[in-house]
Design an enzyme around this catalytic site. Structure first.
Site, PDB file in Angstrom:
ATOM      1  N   ASN A 293      -2.009   0.077   6.832  1.00 13.20           N
ATOM      2  CA  ASN A 293      -1.530  -1.062   7.492  1.00 13.20           C
ATOM      3  C   ASN A 293      -0.519  -1.784   6.376  1.00 13.20           C
ATOM      4  O   ASN A 293      -0.670  -2.996   6.358  1.00 13.20           O
ATOM      5  CB  ASN A 293      -2.663  -1.867   8.073  1.00 13.20           C
ATOM      6  CG  ASN A 293      -3.582  -1.970   6.993  1.00 13.20           C
ATOM      7  OD1 ASN A 293      -3.697  -1.532   5.748  1.00 13.20           O
ATOM      8  ND2 ASN A 293      -4.806  -2.780   7.255  1.00 13.20           N
TER       9      ASN A 293
ATOM     10  N   LYS B 100       0.865  -1.087  -0.001  1.00 12.56           N
ATOM     11  CA  LYS B 100      -0.076   0.044  -0.018  1.00 12.56           C
ATOM     12  C   LYS B 100       0.977   1.142   0.045  1.00 12.56           C
ATOM     13  O   LYS B 100       1.938   1.360   0.143  1.00 12.56           O
ATOM     14  CB  LYS B 100      -0.995   0.079   1.451  1.00 12.56           C
ATOM     15  CG  LYS B 100      -2.201  -0.940   1.058  1.00 12.56           C
ATOM     16  CD  LYS B 100      -2.811  -1.040   2.502  1.00 12.56           C
ATOM     17  CE  LYS B 100      -4.211  -1.810   2.184  1.00 12.56           C
ATOM     18  NZ  LYS B 100      -4.998  -1.834   3.348  1.00 12.56           N
TER      19      LYS B 100
ATOM     20  N   TYR C   7     -12.742  -2.499  -3.165  1.00 10.43           N
ATOM     21  CA  TYR C   7     -13.269  -2.336  -1.915  1.00 10.43           C
ATOM     22  C   TYR C   7     -14.939  -2.293  -1.794  1.00 10.43           C
ATOM     23  O   TYR C   7     -15.424  -1.464  -1.152  1.00 10.43           O
ATOM     24  CB  TYR C   7     -12.687  -1.216  -1.200  1.00 10.43           C
ATOM     25  CG  TYR C   7     -11.190  -1.441  -1.002  1.00 10.43           C
ATOM     26  CD1 TYR C   7     -10.792  -2.340   0.004  1.00 10.43           C
ATOM     27  CD2 TYR C   7     -10.256  -0.434  -1.154  1.00 10.43           C
ATOM     28  CE1 TYR C   7      -9.525  -2.616   0.354  1.00 10.43           C
ATOM     29  CE2 TYR C   7      -9.082  -0.589  -0.841  1.00 10.43           C
ATOM     30  CZ  TYR C   7      -8.689  -1.797  -0.096  1.00 10.43           C
ATOM     31  OH  TYR C   7      -7.314  -2.108   0.303  1.00 10.43           O
TER      32      TYR C   7
ATOM     33  N   GLU D 184     -10.216  -9.961  -7.575  1.00  7.68           N
ATOM     34  CA  GLU D 184      -8.994  -8.852  -7.592  1.00  7.68           C
ATOM     35  C   GLU D 184      -7.995  -9.086  -8.694  1.00  7.68           C
ATOM     36  O   GLU D 184      -7.789  -8.067  -8.955  1.00  7.68           O
ATOM     37  CB  GLU D 184      -8.527  -8.687  -6.127  1.00  7.68           C
ATOM     38  CG  GLU D 184      -9.548  -8.461  -5.171  1.00  7.68           C
ATOM     39  CD  GLU D 184      -9.186  -8.604  -3.523  1.00  7.68           C
ATOM     40  OE1 GLU D 184      -8.142  -8.782  -3.217  1.00  7.68           O
ATOM     41  OE2 GLU D 184     -10.173  -8.449  -2.734  1.00  7.68           O
TER      42      GLU D 184
ATOM     43  N   HIS E  39      -2.270  -5.152   1.283  1.00  3.71           N
ATOM     44  CA  HIS E  39      -3.572  -5.811   0.933  1.00  3.71           C
ATOM     45  C   HIS E  39      -3.311  -7.286   0.385  1.00  3.71           C
ATOM     46  O   HIS E  39      -2.735  -7.334  -0.013  1.00  3.71           O
ATOM     47  CB  HIS E  39      -4.216  -5.086   0.017  1.00  3.71           C
ATOM     48  CG  HIS E  39      -5.553  -5.698  -0.633  1.00  3.71           C
ATOM     49  ND1 HIS E  39      -6.680  -5.671   0.103  1.00  3.71           N
ATOM     50  CD2 HIS E  39      -5.361  -6.600  -1.525  1.00  3.71           C
ATOM     51  CE1 HIS E  39      -7.757  -6.336  -0.714  1.00  3.71           C
ATOM     52  NE2 HIS E  39      -6.874  -6.889  -1.685  1.00  3.71           N
TER      53      HIS E  39
HETATM   54  P1  IDP Z   1      -8.265  -6.456   5.368  1.00  2.30           P
HETATM   55  O1  IDP Z   1      -7.514  -5.500   4.779  1.00  2.30           O
HETATM   56  O2  IDP Z   1      -7.392  -7.108   6.476  1.00  2.30           O
HETATM   57  O3  IDP Z   1      -8.922  -7.278   4.505  1.00  2.30           O
HETATM   58  P2  IDP Z   1     -10.839  -5.217   5.429  1.00  2.30           P
HETATM   59  O4  IDP Z   1     -11.884  -5.354   6.420  1.00  2.30           O
HETATM   60  O5  IDP Z   1     -11.276  -5.663   4.012  1.00  2.30           O
HETATM   61  O6  IDP Z   1      -9.523  -5.367   6.061  1.00  2.30           O
HETATM   62  O7  IDP Z   1     -10.746  -3.501   5.184  1.00  2.30           O
HETATM   63  C1  IDP Z   1      -9.961  -3.064   3.967  1.00  2.30           C
HETATM   64  C2  IDP Z   1      -8.961  -2.136   4.644  1.00  2.30           C
HETATM   65  O8  IDP Z   1      -9.940  -0.884   5.115  1.00  2.30           O
HETATM   66  C3  IDP Z   1      -8.145  -2.389   5.715  1.00  2.30           C
HETATM   67  O9  IDP Z   1      -6.900  -2.681   5.374  1.00  2.30           O
HETATM   68  C4  IDP Z   1      -8.102  -1.061   6.332  1.00  2.30           C
HETATM   69  O10 IDP Z   1      -6.914  -0.268   5.891  1.00  2.30           O
HETATM   70  C5  IDP Z   1      -9.136  -0.167   6.231  1.00  2.30           C
HETATM   71  N1  IDP Z   1     -10.048  -0.359   7.301  1.00  2.30           N
HETATM   72  C6  IDP Z   1     -10.799  -1.422   7.868  1.00  2.30           C
HETATM   73  N2  IDP Z   1     -11.346  -0.992   8.879  1.00  2.30           N
HETATM   74  C7  IDP Z   1     -11.352   0.149   9.092  1.00  2.30           C
HETATM   75  C8  IDP Z   1     -11.781   0.884  10.004  1.00  2.30           C
HETATM   76  O11 IDP Z   1     -12.510   0.696  11.073  1.00  2.30           O
HETATM   77  N3  IDP Z   1     -11.256   2.219  10.062  1.00  2.30           N
HETATM   78  C9  IDP Z   1     -10.452   2.804   9.267  1.00  2.30           C
HETATM   79  N4  IDP Z   1      -9.966   1.859   8.245  1.00  2.30           N
HETATM   80  C10 IDP Z   1     -10.431   0.627   8.144  1.00  2.30           C
HETATM   81 MG    MG Z   2     -10.281  -7.261   3.037  1.00  6.36          MG
END
Ligand code: IDP
Ligand code: MG
Length: 134
Positions: A113, A10, A50, A127, A116
């Site tokens: 984070n 990312k 997303y 994807e 992805h």
């Molecule tokens: P993942 O990346 O572990 O699959 P997902 O739930 O699919 O997690 O969420 C996609 C991305 O959205 C996450 O990697 C994170 O960067 C962001 N994200 C998820 N939940 C939150 C939140 O509550 N606040 C802000 N960003 C979030």
């Molecule tokens: Mg996800």
């Protein structure tokens, strides 16, 4: 079972100079990097990737963030590649991700984070098509 999954370094990790560190952790699992492309995520690609998060409070920020700078897009393949990559990445929130995982070791915040990875074989197919075509 041999699988292919979509993995993306990312924008925050690219800006912090962590491409090599992240890629080497995927290589160290023994999985193979099949494709690799450096560049921006188009808005339409971000929205498709997303789609499951449409309407959530963090959705707009997520789309803004993932299109904010270049990323490294990869197809990673091998036995149970989806699960192996997800385990290596660690929990979504770096504060909850275990030490030794990419997010646990390198992640700063929930939105920044580092990485992805597709969460299922079905997501992986979808994807890969979004980012690399059929
Ligand atoms: P993942 O990346 O572990 O699959 P997902 O739930 O699919 O997690 O969420 C996609 C991305 O959205 C996450 O990697 C994170 O960067 C962001 N994200 C998820 N939940 C939150 C939140 O509550 N606040 C802000 N960003 C979030
Ligand atoms: Mg996800």
């Amino acid at each position: 079972m041999d699988q292919s999954t979509y993995v993306m370094v990312k924008p925050d990790a690219v800006k912090r100079g962590l491409i090599g560190e992240v890629v080497s952790r995927f290589e160290a699992t023994g999985l193979k990097i099949e494709r690799m492309e450096f560049g921006f995520v188009e808005r339409a690609q971000a929205e498709a990737n997303y789609a499951e998060h449409v309407g959530k409070s963090f959705y707009d920020g997520l789309i803004e963030y993932i299109t904010s700078g270049p990323v490294l897009k990869m197809i990673v393949s091998g036995p149970d590649a989806v699960m192996v990559c997800r385990k290596l990445m660690g929990a979504t929130d770096p504060r909850e991700a275990a030490p030794g995982t990419i997010r646990g070791d390198l992640g700063l915040t929930l939105d920044a984070n580092v990485v992805h990875g597709s969460d299922s074989e079905q997501s992986a197919k979808r994807e890969i098509e979004i980012f690399f075509g059929k």
